[in-house]
Motif scaffolding. Sequence first.
Motif, PDB file in Angstrom:
ATOM      1  N   MET A   1       0.819  -1.129   0.094  1.00 58.88           N
ATOM      2  CA  MET A   1      -0.019   0.132  -0.081  1.00 58.88           C
ATOM      3  C   MET A   1       1.007   1.098  -0.015  1.00 58.88           C
ATOM      4  SD  MET A   1      -1.876   0.987   3.479  1.00 58.88           S
ATOM      5  CE  MET A   1      -0.866   0.110   4.539  1.00 58.88           C
ATOM      6  N   ASP A   2       0.552   2.318  -0.600  1.00 61.67           N
ATOM      7  CA  ASP A   2       1.153   3.450  -0.766  1.00 61.67           C
ATOM      8  C   ASP A   2       1.050   4.290   0.596  1.00 61.67           C
ATOM      9  OD1 ASP A   2       2.463   2.854  -3.007  1.00 61.67           O
ATOM     10  OD2 ASP A   2       1.016   3.934  -4.236  1.00 61.67           O
ATOM     11  N   PHE A   3       2.016   4.889   1.096  1.00 64.76           N
ATOM     12  CA  PHE A   3       1.843   5.672   2.415  1.00 64.76           C
ATOM     13  C   PHE A   3       1.452   6.916   1.890  1.00 64.76           C
ATOM     14  CE2 PHE A   3       2.535   8.544   5.809  1.00 64.76           C
ATOM     15  CZ  PHE A   3       2.415   7.848   6.850  1.00 64.76           C
ATOM     16  N   PRO A   4       0.182   7.555   2.249  1.00 68.15           N
ATOM     17  CA  PRO A   4      -0.265   8.945   1.834  1.00 68.15           C
ATOM     18  C   PRO A   4       0.578  10.077   2.006  1.00 68.15           C
ATOM     19  CG  PRO A   4      -1.434   8.427   3.881  1.00 68.15           C
ATOM     20  CD  PRO A   4      -0.583   7.188   3.498  1.00 68.15           C
ATOM     21  N   ARG A   5       0.417  10.992   1.133  1.00 66.41           N
ATOM     22  CA  ARG A   5       1.496  12.320   1.213  1.00 66.41           C
ATOM     23  C   ARG A   5       0.749  13.124   2.587  1.00 66.41           C
ATOM     24  NH1 ARG A   5       2.135  16.417  -2.000  1.00 66.41           N
ATOM     25  NH2 ARG A   5       4.299  16.542  -1.424  1.00 66.41           N
ATOM     26  N   LEU A   6       1.776  13.280   3.459  1.00 63.40           N
ATOM     27  CA  LEU A   6       1.083  13.610   4.905  1.00 63.40           C
ATOM     28  C   LEU A   6       2.198  14.972   5.297  1.00 63.40           C
ATOM     29  CD1 LEU A   6      -0.971  13.132   7.047  1.00 63.40           C
ATOM     30  CD2 LEU A   6       0.880  11.725   8.330  1.00 63.40           C
ATOM     31  N   PRO A   7       1.550  16.198   5.430  1.00 63.26           N
ATOM     32  CA  PRO A   7       2.536  17.250   5.915  1.00 63.26           C
ATOM     33  C   PRO A   7       2.660  17.082   7.289  1.00 63.26           C
ATOM     34  CG  PRO A   7       0.235  18.092   5.497  1.00 63.26           C
ATOM     35  CD  PRO A   7       0.297  16.430   4.936  1.00 63.26           C
ATOM     36  N   THR A   8       3.768  17.212   7.910  1.00 65.45           N
ATOM     37  CA  THR A   8       4.381  17.014   9.236  1.00 65.45           C
ATOM     38  C   THR A   8       5.364  18.107   9.624  1.00 65.45           C
ATOM     39  OG1 THR A   8       5.920  15.665   9.017  1.00 65.45           O
ATOM     40  CG2 THR A   8       4.206  14.553   9.254  1.00 65.45           C
ATOM     41  N   ARG A   9       5.478  18.282  10.889  1.00 63.48           N
ATOM     42  CA  ARG A   9       6.534  19.269  11.250  1.00 63.48           C
ATOM     43  C   ARG A   9       7.690  18.467  12.058  1.00 63.48           C
ATOM     44  NH1 ARG A   9       6.526  24.354   9.013  1.00 63.48           N
ATOM     45  NH2 ARG A   9       4.175  24.919   8.563  1.00 63.48           N
ATOM     46  N   ASP A  10       8.863  18.727  11.824  1.00 63.95           N
ATOM     47  CA  ASP A  10      10.053  18.147  12.704  1.00 63.95           C
ATOM     48  C   ASP A  10      10.271  18.674  13.952  1.00 63.95           C
ATOM     49  OD1 ASP A  10      11.797  20.155  12.229  1.00 63.95           O
ATOM     50  OD2 ASP A  10      12.818  19.299  10.941  1.00 63.95           O
ATOM     51  N   ALA A  11      11.294  18.268  14.908  1.00 68.69           N
ATOM     52  CA  ALA A  11      11.451  18.720  16.112  1.00 68.69           C
ATOM     53  C   ALA A  11      11.788  20.296  16.337  1.00 68.69           C
ATOM     54  CB  ALA A  11      12.450  17.906  16.861  1.00 68.69           C
ATOM     55  N   SER A  12      12.177  20.985  15.082  1.00 71.18           N
ATOM     56  CA  SER A  12      12.734  22.339  14.752  1.00 71.18           C
ATOM     57  C   SER A  12      11.591  23.242  14.328  1.00 71.18           C
ATOM     58  CB  SER A  12      13.842  22.416  13.798  1.00 71.18           C
ATOM     59  OG  SER A  12      14.837  21.816  14.496  1.00 71.18           O
ATOM     60  N   GLY A  13      10.452  22.433  13.829  1.00 69.30           N
ATOM     61  CA  GLY A  13       9.491  23.271  13.421  1.00 69.30           C
ATOM     62  C   GLY A  13       9.243  23.238  11.866  1.00 69.30           C
ATOM     63  N   ASN A  14      10.253  22.566  11.083  1.00 63.47           N
ATOM     64  CA  ASN A  14      10.463  22.669   9.685  1.00 63.47           C
ATOM     65  C   ASN A  14       9.398  21.489   9.167  1.00 63.47           C
ATOM     66  OD1 ASN A  14      12.889  24.358   9.684  1.00 63.47           O
ATOM     67  ND2 ASN A  14      13.810  22.551  10.344  1.00 63.47           N
ATOM     68  N   LYS A  15       8.911  22.187   8.011  1.00 68.42           N
ATOM     69  CA  LYS A  15       7.854  21.105   7.336  1.00 68.42           C
ATOM     70  C   LYS A  15       8.580  20.045   6.588  1.00 68.42           C
ATOM     71  CE  LYS A  15       4.497  21.294   3.618  1.00 68.42           C
ATOM     72  NZ  LYS A  15       3.843  22.351   2.310  1.00 68.42           N
ATOM     73  N   VAL A  16       8.017  18.834   6.831  1.00 72.17           N
ATOM     74  CA  VAL A  16       8.377  17.571   6.393  1.00 72.17           C
ATOM     75  C   VAL A  16       7.342  16.856   5.669  1.00 72.17           C
ATOM     76  CG1 VAL A  16       9.348  15.268   6.882  1.00 72.17           C
ATOM     77  CG2 VAL A  16      10.125  17.568   8.164  1.00 72.17           C
ATOM     78  N   VAL A  17       7.382  16.324   4.330  1.00 67.08           N
ATOM     79  CA  VAL A  17       6.095  15.795   3.778  1.00 67.08           C
ATOM     80  C   VAL A  17       6.481  14.245   3.718  1.00 67.08           C
ATOM     81  CG1 VAL A  17       4.700  15.746   1.880  1.00 67.08           C
ATOM     82  CG2 VAL A  17       5.414  17.784   2.671  1.00 67.08           C
ATOM     83  N   LEU A  18       5.447  13.554   4.324  1.00 68.18           N
ATOM     84  CA  LEU A  18       5.911  12.064   4.267  1.00 68.18           C
ATOM     85  C   LEU A  18       4.876  11.501   3.198  1.00 68.18           C
ATOM     86  CD1 LEU A  18       5.221  11.111   8.025  1.00 68.18           C
ATOM     87  CD2 LEU A  18       7.352  11.559   6.768  1.00 68.18           C
ATOM     88  N   PRO A  19       5.632  10.618   2.522  1.00 69.97           N
ATOM     89  CA  PRO A  19       6.811   9.942   2.674  1.00 69.97           C
ATOM     90  C   PRO A  19       7.974  10.556   1.676  1.00 69.97           C
ATOM     91  CG  PRO A  19       5.608   8.736   0.819  1.00 69.97           C
ATOM     92  CD  PRO A  19       4.759   9.853   1.575  1.00 69.97           C
ATOM     93  N   ASP A  20       7.565  11.601   1.167  1.00 63.49           N
ATOM     94  CA  ASP A  20       8.644  12.262   0.112  1.00 63.49           C
ATOM     95  C   ASP A  20       9.815  12.621   0.774  1.00 63.49           C
ATOM     96  OD1 ASP A  20       6.534  12.175  -1.630  1.00 63.49           O
ATOM     97  OD2 ASP A  20       5.932  14.309  -1.593  1.00 63.49           O
ATOM     98  N   ASP A  21       9.972  13.170   1.957  1.00 59.05           N
ATOM     99  CA  ASP A  21      11.104  13.548   2.669  1.00 59.05           C
ATOM    100  C   ASP A  21      11.830  12.655   3.433  1.00 59.05           C
ATOM    101  OD1 ASP A  21      10.691  15.993   1.284  1.00 59.05           O
ATOM    102  OD2 ASP A  21       9.585  16.997   3.042  1.00 59.05           O
ATOM    103  N   LEU A  22      11.367  11.452   3.410  1.00 61.76           N
ATOM    104  CA  LEU A  22      12.068  10.467   4.264  1.00 61.76           C
ATOM    105  C   LEU A  22      13.485  10.079   3.466  1.00 61.76           C
ATOM    106  CD1 LEU A  22       9.146   7.677   4.888  1.00 61.76           C
ATOM    107  CD2 LEU A  22      10.096   9.710   6.350  1.00 61.76           C
ATOM    108  N   ALA A  23      14.477   9.993   4.387  1.00 62.06           N
ATOM    109  CA  ALA A  23      15.750   9.982   4.070  1.00 62.06           C
ATOM    110  C   ALA A  23      16.506   8.818   3.516  1.00 62.06           C
ATOM    111  CB  ALA A  23      16.753  10.902   5.002  1.00 62.06           C
ATOM    112  N   GLY A  24      16.156   7.651   3.959  1.00 60.76           N
ATOM    113  CA  GLY A  24      16.562   6.261   3.903  1.00 60.76           C
ATOM    114  C   GLY A  24      16.048   5.580   2.541  1.00 60.76           C
TER     115      GLY A  24
END
Length: 173
Positions: free
Chosen positions: A1-24
Amino acid sequence: MDFPRLPTRDASGNKVVLPDDLAGGQNLLLISFDRRQQSLVGSWRGYANELAETYDHFEYYELLVLGGRSGMVPPMAGGMTPGAARSRPHENALVTRVDKTALQRRLGLLGEGDIYAMLIEDGTVVRQAAGVLTPKTGDALENLLVKWREANADWANPGSTTDSTNNTSDVLD
């Protein structure tokens, strides 16, 4: 199953979009729905850190899902404020504010009474588990990381003696 595009914030308050911004190449996403579940997430944290140090292609993240501001759920229900989440000491912490029920349905989760661990590759959930880390789940996760590394090493070294026709989906089935 595809993980849905999900806007989040990291511990510093920066915008992170899942799964696009996953580093590994492979990413473990630990999902919780209430700050009281942090001890459950903590059962995974040390092991996930060890795996991230051992496998260059692996990263892990902790996602706290807060209720959305749809009028159906009070803004503070089921978790902590984004400010409190950002003050947590874990650098891999992410927070999102969405309709919890819709996200649970989309991911096939059984509710918010437990935490969930999802292994994501190229935006696709390839494995998931509910609850605290167990020896069996930990061994299965590390086995997947080893197989992924071996399969991708074969692609990087086409003259290797192992069968380079294996791909990640073969070893994950």
